[in-house]
Design a protein around this motif. Structure first.
Motif, PDB file in Angstrom:
ATOM      1  N   GLY A  49       0.888  -4.653   3.063  1.00 17.66           N
ATOM      2  CA  GLY A  49       0.431  -3.430   3.698  1.00 17.66           C
ATOM      3  C   GLY A  49       1.477  -2.340   3.643  1.00 17.66           C
ATOM      4  O   GLY A  49       1.680  -1.690   2.626  1.00 17.66           O
ATOM      5  N   LEU A  50       2.187  -2.127   4.759  1.00 19.99           N
ATOM      6  CA  LEU A  50       3.193  -1.072   4.871  1.00 19.99           C
ATOM      7  C   LEU A  50       4.575  -1.660   4.666  1.00 19.99           C
ATOM      8  O   LEU A  50       4.946  -2.644   5.309  1.00 19.99           O
ATOM      9  N   GLY A  51       5.367  -1.046   3.792  1.00 19.84           N
ATOM     10  CA  GLY A  51       6.746  -1.462   3.582  1.00 19.84           C
ATOM     11  C   GLY A  51       7.717  -0.369   3.967  1.00 19.84           C
ATOM     12  O   GLY A  51       7.711   0.712   3.367  1.00 19.84           O
ATOM     13  N   ILE A  52       8.553  -0.620   4.979  1.00 19.95           N
ATOM     14  CA  ILE A  52       9.663   0.277   5.310  1.00 19.95           C
ATOM     15  C   ILE A  52      10.881  -0.318   4.622  1.00 19.95           C
ATOM     16  O   ILE A  52      11.480  -1.274   5.104  1.00 19.95           O
ATOM     17  N   VAL A  53      11.228   0.220   3.459  1.00 24.07           N
ATOM     18  CA  VAL A  53      12.215  -0.396   2.579  1.00 24.07           C
ATOM     19  C   VAL A  53      13.344   0.598   2.289  1.00 24.07           C
ATOM     20  O   VAL A  53      13.071   1.749   1.917  1.00 24.07           O
ATOM     21  N   GLY A  54      14.587   0.180   2.470  1.00 26.72           N
ATOM     22  CA  GLY A  54      15.720   1.039   2.160  1.00 26.72           C
ATOM     23  C   GLY A  54      15.650   2.387   2.851  1.00 26.72           C
ATOM     24  O   GLY A  54      15.943   3.421   2.255  1.00 26.72           O
ATOM     25  N   THR A  55      15.295   2.377   4.127  1.00 29.33           N
ATOM     26  CA  THR A  55      15.061   3.619   4.861  1.00 29.33           C
ATOM     27  C   THR A  55      15.878   3.627   6.153  1.00 29.33           C
ATOM     28  O   THR A  55      15.806   2.689   6.948  1.00 29.33           O
ATOM     29  N   ASP A  56      16.622   4.690   6.369  1.00 30.57           N
ATOM     30  CA  ASP A  56      17.448   4.850   7.567  1.00 30.57           C
ATOM     31  C   ASP A  56      16.839   5.927   8.457  1.00 30.57           C
ATOM     32  O   ASP A  56      16.725   7.081   8.047  1.00 30.57           O
ATOM     33  N   GLY A  57      16.466   5.535   9.669  1.00 27.62           N
ATOM     34  CA  GLY A  57      15.829   6.482  10.569  1.00 27.62           C
ATOM     35  C   GLY A  57      14.333   6.521  10.302  1.00 27.62           C
ATOM     36  O   GLY A  57      13.856   7.333   9.511  1.00 27.62           O
ATOM     37  N   PHE A  58      13.588   5.630  10.931  1.00 27.01           N
ATOM     38  CA  PHE A  58      12.143   5.592  10.706  1.00 27.01           C
ATOM     39  C   PHE A  58      11.421   5.362  12.025  1.00 27.01           C
ATOM     40  O   PHE A  58      11.963   4.773  12.965  1.00 27.01           O
ATOM     41  N   THR A  59      10.185   5.838  12.079  1.00 28.58           N
ATOM     42  CA  THR A  59       9.317   5.642  13.230  1.00 28.58           C
ATOM     43  C   THR A  59       7.945   5.239  12.726  1.00 28.58           C
ATOM     44  O   THR A  59       7.387   5.905  11.837  1.00 28.58           O
TER      45      THR A  59
ATOM     46  N   CYS B 111       0.840  -1.203   0.000  1.00 25.21           N
ATOM     47  CA  CYS B 111       0.000   0.000   0.000  1.00 25.21           C
ATOM     48  C   CYS B 111       0.873   1.251   0.000  1.00 25.21           C
ATOM     49  O   CYS B 111       0.605   2.205  -0.731  1.00 25.21           O
ATOM     50  N   LEU B 112       1.911   1.240   0.843  1.00 23.15           N
ATOM     51  CA  LEU B 112       2.791   2.399   0.990  1.00 23.15           C
ATOM     52  C   LEU B 112       4.201   1.906   1.241  1.00 23.15           C
ATOM     53  O   LEU B 112       4.414   1.034   2.086  1.00 23.15           O
ATOM     54  N   THR B 113       5.192   2.484   0.522  1.00 18.72           N
ATOM     55  CA  THR B 113       6.571   2.064   0.703  1.00 18.72           C
ATOM     56  C   THR B 113       7.509   3.087   0.053  1.00 18.72           C
ATOM     57  O   THR B 113       7.071   4.121  -0.464  1.00 18.72           O
ATOM     58  N   ASN B 114       8.792   2.800   0.064  1.00 20.84           N
ATOM     59  CA  ASN B 114       9.802   3.553  -0.675  1.00 20.84           C
ATOM     60  C   ASN B 114       9.805   3.023  -2.107  1.00 20.84           C
ATOM     61  O   ASN B 114      10.211   1.891  -2.362  1.00 20.84           O
TER      62      ASN B 114
ATOM     63  N   THR C  28      11.366   4.740  -4.698  1.00 20.64           N
ATOM     64  CA  THR C  28      12.359   5.506  -5.470  1.00 20.64           C
ATOM     65  C   THR C  28      13.497   4.643  -5.989  1.00 20.64           C
ATOM     66  O   THR C  28      14.199   5.048  -6.907  1.00 20.64           O
ATOM     67  N   GLY C  29      13.728   3.487  -5.371  1.00 23.55           N
ATOM     68  CA  GLY C  29      14.900   2.700  -5.716  1.00 23.55           C
ATOM     69  C   GLY C  29      16.176   3.219  -5.070  1.00 23.55           C
ATOM     70  O   GLY C  29      17.268   2.681  -5.301  1.00 23.55           O
ATOM     71  N   LYS C  30      16.082   4.276  -4.262  1.00 20.59           N
ATOM     72  CA  LYS C  30      17.216   4.864  -3.552  1.00 20.59           C
ATOM     73  C   LYS C  30      16.960   4.782  -2.050  1.00 20.59           C
ATOM     74  O   LYS C  30      15.842   4.555  -1.609  1.00 20.59           O
ATOM     75  N   ARG C  31      18.010   5.004  -1.261  1.00 24.83           N
ATOM     76  CA  ARG C  31      17.841   5.012   0.191  1.00 24.83           C
ATOM     77  C   ARG C  31      17.220   6.324   0.628  1.00 24.83           C
ATOM     78  O   ARG C  31      17.594   7.400   0.137  1.00 24.83           O
ATOM     79  N   LEU C  32      16.265   6.229   1.541  1.00 27.75           N
ATOM     80  CA  LEU C  32      15.600   7.399   2.099  1.00 27.75           C
ATOM     81  C   LEU C  32      15.881   7.458   3.592  1.00 27.75           C
ATOM     82  O   LEU C  32      16.440   6.524   4.178  1.00 27.75           O
ATOM     83  N   SER C  33      15.488   8.579   4.216  1.00 31.29           N
ATOM     84  CA  SER C  33      15.753   8.739   5.645  1.00 31.29           C
ATOM     85  C   SER C  33      14.662   9.547   6.316  1.00 31.29           C
ATOM     86  O   SER C  33      13.913  10.299   5.668  1.00 31.29           O
TER      87      SER C  33
END
Length: 375
Positions: free
Chosen positions: A104-114, A69-72, A74-79
């Motif tokens: 559902g929710l994907g926290i993918v390639g992400t540094d610093g998430f809540t 439903c929702l994720t990164n 971009t194919g790049k790392r996000l923060s």
């Protein structure tokens, strides 16, 4: 919530809302209502702060883009990404075509998430929430009611190179594994997962596992280390398959490692699962500590079956919920070494009927079976 799914595809409209908020660096809320995502899933950006007031319905098929439903996207790392539950849910549409994997929710390639108070609801045929190749995160108040009873419908799934993540107050009711930590395909080659601490969890799985650690033969020298889990109540709710605790290092021959895992204050119940098998099944793992655990309801197998494990320490209780089970095969240890297992044995009513002790500072070359040693 969950509001009925509207017929209109809201993908483009909601993505424009997210992109506009990201450009202005302001928080954004998914509006109230049941929003259909037909074209693909939504993508977040760095520094996003998203509140889920409405519901996102995953209604895209198996061949269309991402399955979240929702994720990164971009194919790049996000923060610096924050997702907050505000009454809405990540939900699967009932029009699921055969073979579609909807997450559902994907926290993918992400540094610093809540992620706070996020909710998922079925029928999701994929992961309710996945943390993939991400680090430096905090999870609290998750309510992941996610899956249908089929493989892949995990509740909370950690995948690949994840590190420095903590969480608490997590409830999962899933179709597949309720909580899983895996390195299992070409996307996790030589990945290192470590330093994850989770507390205060309810982990119900319709089948499969309440807690699962897994590496496959296609991941190179992947590692899963330094995981701490405590305050757990988990069960298998339906069956016919199930294993409340599974640690399977299938990639050991190419150097995969599952090491230094501690599970404390856990009550794991075989529930309604009907097949033969152990309550806890471990293969090729090292330095595993199960402290103050209660294992309930083995199904014509052992409470613990460990194969080629070293450094296994277990204390707690086992409750045999099937009358007539033999008491001479409570533990089965195959070519294991340096283990110390001390368990009180109780009947289904909780009456103490004995104990089982298994201690060895060397390494066995045979299969050992342990039963009650005293009353």
């Amino acid at each position: 919530m969950t509001a009925p799914m509207h017929s209109t595809d809201m993908t483009a409209n909601l993505q424009q809302l997210l992109d506009s908020a990201a450009a202005k660096r302001v928080p954004v809320a998914i509006p109230a209502g049941g929003h259909r995502l037909l074209a693909t899933g939504l993508g977040y950006a760095s520094n996003a702060r998203i509140t889920m007031v409405g519901d996102l319905y995953n209604d895209h098929g198996p061949l269309v883009g991402t399955h979240y439903c929702l994720t990164n996207r971009t194919g790049k790392r996000l923060s610096n990404v924050t997702v907050i539950g505000g009454g809405g849910s990540f939900t699967g549409a009932t029009s699921d075509p055969a073979g579609a994997t909807r997450k559902g929710l994907g926290i993918v390639g992400t540094d610093g998430f809540t992620v706070l108070r996020a909710r998922t609801d079925g029928p999701l045929t994929g992961f309710g929430m996945e943390v993939k190749n991400s680090s430096g995160g905090y999870l609290n108040g998750l309510r992941l009611y996610s899956g249908v009873n089929r493989p892949g419908a995990d509740g909370l799934h950690f995948f690949g190179a994840c590190a420095r993540i903590s969480g608490s107050d997590i409830q999962v009711s899933s179709g597949d594994d309720a909580l899983s930590f895996t390195a299992e395909n070409h996307e996790s080659i030589n990945s290192m997962m470590r330093r994850i601490t989770l507390t205060n969890m309810t982990l119900d799985s319709a089948a499969f596992s309440s807690i699962k650690f897994f590496t496959s033969t296609t991941t190179g020298k992947a590692e899963i280390r330094d995981i701490r889990l405590s305050g757990i109540k988990g069960r298998i709710t339906k069956g016919p398959t199930g294993c409340p605790l599974a640690m399977q290092n299938n990639g050991v021959n190419q150097g995969c490692v599952i090491d230094n895992i501690t599970i404390t204050d856990a009550d794991l119940d075989f529930g309604a699962a009907t097949q033969s098998g152990p309550t806890a099944f471990l293969t090729d793992c090292t330095n595993i500590t199960l402290r103050n655990v209660t294992l309930r309801g083995r199904r014509n197998g052992q409470f613990i079956r460990a194969i080629r494990c070293r450094g296994l320490k277990v204390t707690g209780e086992v409750w045999d919920t099937l009358p007539g089970n033999s008491m001479n095969d409570l533990l089965q240890l195959e070519q294991c070494g340096k283990y110390d297992i001390r368990l009180v044995v109780r009947s289904a009513t909780g009456a103490r009927i004995g104990s089982v002790h298994a201690v060895n500072n060397g390494t066995d070359t045979i299969i050992r079976r342990f039963g009650i040693t005293g009353t």
